[in-house]
Design an enzyme around this catalytic site. Structure first.
Site, mmCIF file in Angstrom:
data_model
loop_
_atom_site.group_PDB
_atom_site.id
_atom_site.type_symbol
_atom_site.label_atom_id
_atom_site.label_comp_id
_atom_site.label_asym_id
_atom_site.label_seq_id
_atom_site.Cartn_x
_atom_site.Cartn_y
_atom_site.Cartn_z
ATOM 1 N N GLU A 194 0.834 -1.206 0.000
ATOM 2 C CA GLU A 194 0.000 0.000 0.000
ATOM 3 C C GLU A 194 0.866 1.253 0.000
ATOM 4 O O GLU A 194 0.790 2.084 0.902
ATOM 5 C CB GLU A 194 -0.946 -0.017 1.211
ATOM 6 N N GLU B 26 -5.290 -8.518 -1.169
ATOM 7 C CA GLU B 26 -5.952 -8.388 0.138
ATOM 8 C C GLU B 26 -7.425 -8.124 -0.099
ATOM 9 O O GLU B 26 -7.778 -7.280 -0.920
ATOM 10 C CB GLU B 26 -5.392 -7.205 0.946
HETATM 11 C C1 BGP Z 1 -4.219 -3.200 4.987
HETATM 12 C C2 BGP Z 1 -2.872 -3.698 5.395
HETATM 13 C C3 BGP Z 1 -2.837 -4.982 6.128
HETATM 14 C C4 BGP Z 1 -4.090 -5.327 6.881
HETATM 15 C C5 BGP Z 1 -5.370 -4.841 6.292
HETATM 16 C C6 BGP Z 1 -6.590 -4.912 7.173
HETATM 17 O O1 BGP Z 1 -4.252 -1.825 5.031
HETATM 18 O O2 BGP Z 1 -2.033 -3.856 4.268
HETATM 19 O O3 BGP Z 1 -1.630 -5.083 6.808
HETATM 20 O O4 BGP Z 1 -3.994 -5.473 8.201
HETATM 21 O O5 BGP Z 1 -5.287 -3.554 5.783
HETATM 22 O O6 BGP Z 1 -6.584 -3.850 8.058
HETATM 23 P P1 BGP Z 1 -6.783 -4.028 9.603
HETATM 24 O O7 BGP Z 1 -5.755 -5.026 9.998
HETATM 25 O O8 BGP Z 1 -6.537 -2.711 10.213
HETATM 26 O O9 BGP Z 1 -8.156 -4.516 9.764
#
Ligand code: BGP
Length: 475
Positions: A173, A365
């Site tokens: 990201e 993701e």
């Molecule tokens: C993204 C990241 C991840 C991940 C995901 C979910 O922004 O790349 O590392 O964790 O989001 O977010 P969260 O863990 O805050 O629910």
């Protein structure tokens, strides 16, 4: 390929990041990363030293249990497993001349374990885990020196794992640097003291480093596929007012500018004009323009939700959320953490990116963070009946299939947090994404035992049938 199917070699799998699952924060010669002093994610302040309330210090103990976990991924039929290399496991402070052999060995074993089951590793080189040493000594990516340290790190891991890893992502990201300068860019100066000039200069350093990684990656590993990774927030206009359309276009550019540079090899005119208008002067080295021409092989992105944009702030409600905020869409429901759920937005995003770049895409993701309840079945098995998660994933995958039907070239899908892990934005355990439940709680209790959720069996079937079972209702 039939009309409603996924391509034959579609890479089905799941994703994690080292800092959110490995734990063992001081084992094997590892140095500290920025995550080790962020006990509450984006919610709370950075601490001077690691504190016991920081769940990432132990993570889900993946460092010691990865064999058991990969076996479970293999049982689901994973073709690909996305994880990151923790930079401070390889270069504990970040600026050493020589890498830490014990750290290198850990990933050797991890990738071998994946290969043993025919699982292709997909490796993020930098996933929010800049060595703390680089943050403290150089103010992270604000310093041009980081490009050199990153280059050394890349050369080391490409050399070592080039035969085991084919798919690479440079920065997780990358667009998040602007929103979360410490977590994403190791920039220790408080955000409120940073000017736009500072942030865009740091961004430039990362973009040059990313292009350099593509260049040397291709030189060292001719068969490698190297992609960028973008936080895929898609914006819609809240109203048909042409001013809302323009506001939405501007919002989208905040994301797309990063993909533009990675895919086209240069800064887009709208961005250089914006710099000129704001008096931002990016310090470029003579070689930078050439370096940026090393464009990526594919574009990967995270997708969780969409947002609305409007110039009529009185009509909209702020979504809250973490990295990129916008207005609520009255047609959508939200997760327990307020992230708006929009499967069709995934089809739209895939089409938008593919139309713009004509490059293969990879969803690296996607998933639902939810509170799960562990129950014991009559046969004594412990599980979670997570129909809500299955529904979320199924709806998104059906839309990904629509996008493939639209003509999008999609390499694969790795759902986020395939095994429960510590969340990035809030550093909680109770926000769970996994097919596999991990007995670990926010108060630090738990045995780290693993349990298959209902979604585990569901995903296994999806992979086995190459997506055909998505047409079945949730049983
Ligand atoms: C993204 C990241 C991840 C991940 C995901 C979910 O922004 O790349 O590392 O964790 O989001 O977010 P969260 O863990 O805050 O629910």
């Amino acid at each position: 390929m039939g009309i409603n199917t996924f391509p034959e070699n579609f890479l089905w799998g799941g994703a994690v990041a080292a800092n959110q699952c490995e734990g063992a924060y001081l084992e094997g010669g590892k140095g500290l990363s920025v995550q080790d002093v962020l006990p509450h994610g984006l919610r709370g302040a950075r601490t001077e030293e690691p504190t016991p309330d920081n769940l990432k210090l132990k993570g889900i103990d993946f460092y010691h249990r990865y064999r058991e976990d990969i076996k479970l991924f293999a049982e689901m039929g994973f073709k690909v497993f996305r994880t990151s290399i923790s930079w401070p496991r390889i270069f504990p402070e970040g600026d050493e001349e020589q890498p830490n052999e014990e750290g290198l060995l850990f990933y050797d074993n991890l990738f071998d374990e994946c290969r043993k089951y025919g699982i292709e590793p997909l490796v993020t080189i930098s996933h929010y885990e800049t060595p703390l040493g680089l943050a403290k000594k150089y103010d992270g990516w604000r310093s041009r020196k980081l490009v050199d340290f990153f280059e050394r790190y890349c050369r080391t891991i490409f050399q070592r794992y080039g035969k085991k890893v084919k798919y690479w992502l440079t920065f997780n990201e990358i667009n998040s640097l602007i929103h979360a300068p410490f977590m994403s860019g190791g920039i220790i100066t408080p955000k409120e003291k940073l000017t736009e000039q500072d942030l865009y200069q740091a961004m430039h350093h990362e973009l040059v480093a990313s292009a350099l990684a593509v260049k040397i990656g291709h030189e060292q590993m001719p068969d490698a596929k190297i992609g960028c990774m973008i936080l895929g927030i898609t914006a819609y206009p809240l109203t048909p007012d042409p001013d809302d359309i323009i506001a939405t276009m501007m919002k989208d550019r905040e994301t797309l500018m990063f993909a533009d540079i990675h895919a086209r090899g240069k800064y887009p005119v709208y961005l250089t004009n914006m710099f000129a208008e704001k008096g931002i002067r990016i310090q470029m080295e003579p070689e930078d323009k050439e370096l940026l021409k090393n464009t990526v092989d594919f574009i990967s992105f995270s997708y969780y939700s969409s947002i609305c944009q409007t110039v009529h702030s009185e009509l909209g409600i702020d979504t809250g959320g973490n990295l990129s905020r916008g207005y609520k869409n009255p047609y959508l429901k939200a997760s327990q953490w307020g992230w708006q759920i929009d499967p069709k937005g995934l089809r739209y995003t895939l089409n938008k990116l593919y139309d713009r770049y004509q490059l293969p895409l990879f969803i690296v993701e996607n998933g639902l963070g939810a509170v799960d309840e562990l129950i014991t079945l009559e046969n004594g098995e412990k599980t979670v009946e997570d129909d809500y998660r299955i529904d979320y994933l199924r709806q998104h995958l059906l839309q990904a299939r629509e996008a493939i039907h639209d003509g999008v070239e999609l390499l694969g899908y790795t759902s986020w947090g395939c095994i429960d892990l510590v969340s990035a934005s809030t550093a909680e355990m109770k926000k769970r994404y996994g097919y596999i439940y991990v007995d670990r709680n926010d108060d630090g209790s738990g045995s780290f035992e693993r349990y298959r959720k209902k979604s585990f069996y569901w995903y296994k079937k999806v992979i086995e049938s190459n997506g055909a079972s998505l047409d079945e209702a949730i049983g």
